[in-house]
Design a protein around this motif. Structure first.
Motif, short mmCIF file in Angstrom:
data_model
loop_
_atom_site.label_atom_id
_atom_site.label_comp_id
_atom_site.label_asym_id
_atom_site.label_seq_id
_atom_site.Cartn_x
_atom_site.Cartn_y
_atom_site.Cartn_z
N MET A 117 0.83 -1.20 0.00
CA MET A 117 0.00 0.00 0.00
C MET A 117 0.86 1.25 0.00
O MET A 117 0.57 2.22 -0.72
N ALA A 118 1.95 1.26 0.77
CA ALA A 118 2.83 2.42 0.82
C ALA A 118 3.49 2.65 -0.54
O ALA A 118 3.54 3.79 -1.03
N VAL A 119 3.96 1.58 -1.15
CA VAL A 119 4.62 1.71 -2.46
C VAL A 119 3.63 2.17 -3.52
O VAL A 119 3.91 3.07 -4.32
N GLU A 120 2.44 1.57 -3.54
CA GLU A 120 1.45 1.93 -4.56
C GLU A 120 0.88 3.33 -4.36
O GLU A 120 0.58 4.02 -5.33
N LEU A 121 0.73 3.74 -3.10
CA LEU A 121 0.28 5.12 -2.86
C LEU A 121 1.31 6.12 -3.39
O LEU A 121 0.96 7.11 -4.02
N ASN A 122 2.58 5.84 -3.10
CA ASN A 122 3.63 6.74 -3.59
C ASN A 122 3.72 6.72 -5.11
O ASN A 122 3.93 7.75 -5.74
N ARG A 123 3.53 5.56 -5.70
CA ARG A 123 3.57 5.44 -7.16
C ARG A 123 2.39 6.17 -7.81
O ARG A 123 2.53 6.72 -8.90
N GLY A 124 1.25 6.20 -7.15
CA GLY A 124 0.07 6.83 -7.73
C GLY A 124 -0.13 8.27 -7.30
O GLY A 124 -1.22 8.83 -7.45
N LYS A 125 0.91 8.89 -6.75
CA LYS A 125 0.80 10.27 -6.24
C LYS A 125 0.28 11.22 -7.32
O LYS A 125 -0.63 12.01 -7.06
N ASP A 126 0.82 11.15 -8.52
CA ASP A 126 0.41 12.07 -9.58
C ASP A 126 -1.05 11.85 -9.98
O ASP A 126 -1.78 12.79 -10.29
N LYS A 127 -1.49 10.61 -9.95
CA LYS A 127 -2.88 10.30 -10.30
C LYS A 127 -3.85 10.84 -9.24
O LYS A 127 -4.92 11.33 -9.57
N ILE A 128 -3.45 10.73 -7.97
CA ILE A 128 -4.29 11.24 -6.89
C ILE A 128 -4.39 12.76 -6.99
O ILE A 128 -5.47 13.34 -6.83
#
Length: 195
Positions: free
Chosen positions: A98-109
């Motif tokens: 979850m931490a990795v995917e949240l950081n990876r999706g920062k631009d999308k959020i």
């Protein structure tokens, strides 16, 4: 010398029951949130269903533990003691992912927040529509910013792991206490007086 109450902040049986209720409540809340709104935070192959499912599984094990403690059930206490390590490892893997995917999706959020809370689409120029057109990214998340969301998720996931480890410890202690009391025969038939 064996410590009968090592590291126990709460009373063993009642404290474990209260702890199980706390874990069940926040796990159900987090799991349901991820199942309903997880697609706004995670973007790869419906992964939010897995994350929410793990949260519901943690709540389920907590409820089983609650019933085991309330009924003084040795068998269900052993089941919970056996299952908790697997759940803790699964939760730790989930926390890392979850931490990795949240950081990876920062631009999308950030894109979702800048476009009125609409679900991010693959080409990021069209707005994705879901079956429920009234759903949108919760406005509170956009108000606090991505770094606050990311920090809150990390802190909550680490607190969840600490709570689960402590629940495993209380389950283990309670099982040992049940084993200790089962070996005592009582004052009849020379139980306390056997030499």
């Amino acid at each position: 010398m064996w410590c009968d109450n090592c590291l126990l902040v709460l009373p063993l049986r009642g404290g474990a029951m209260a702890w199980a209720i706390i874990i069940a409540i926040y796990s159900i809340a987090g799991g349901v949130f991820l199942l309903i709104r997880g697609q706004y935070l995670f973007f790869s192959a419906d992964e939010w269903y897995v994350y929410g499912g793990v949260g519901i599984a943690v709540a389920f094990i907590s409820v089983i533990g609650l019933f085991a403690f309330s009924n003084r059930s040795y068998i269900w206490t052993r089941v919970c003691k056996f299952v908790w390590p697997f759940v803790i490892v699964l939760s730790a893997v989930r926390a890392i992912l979850m931490a990795v995917e949240l950081n990876r999706g920062k631009d999308k959020i950030v894109w979702e927040c800048q476009n009125g809370g609409q679900l991010w689409s693959a080409n990021a120029t069209t707005i994705s529509t879901t079956a429920d057109t009234s759903s949108s990214f919760p406005a509170g998340f956009c108000a606090v910013g991505f770094s606050s969301i990311y920090t809150a998720f990390i802190v909550c996931l680490l607190a969840d792991l600490v709570f689960q480890i402590y629940m495993y410890f209380m389950t283990w202690r309670y099982q040992k206490r049940l084993e200790h009391y089962q070996s005592m025969k009582g004052p009849f038939a020379g139980g306390y007086y056997n030499a």
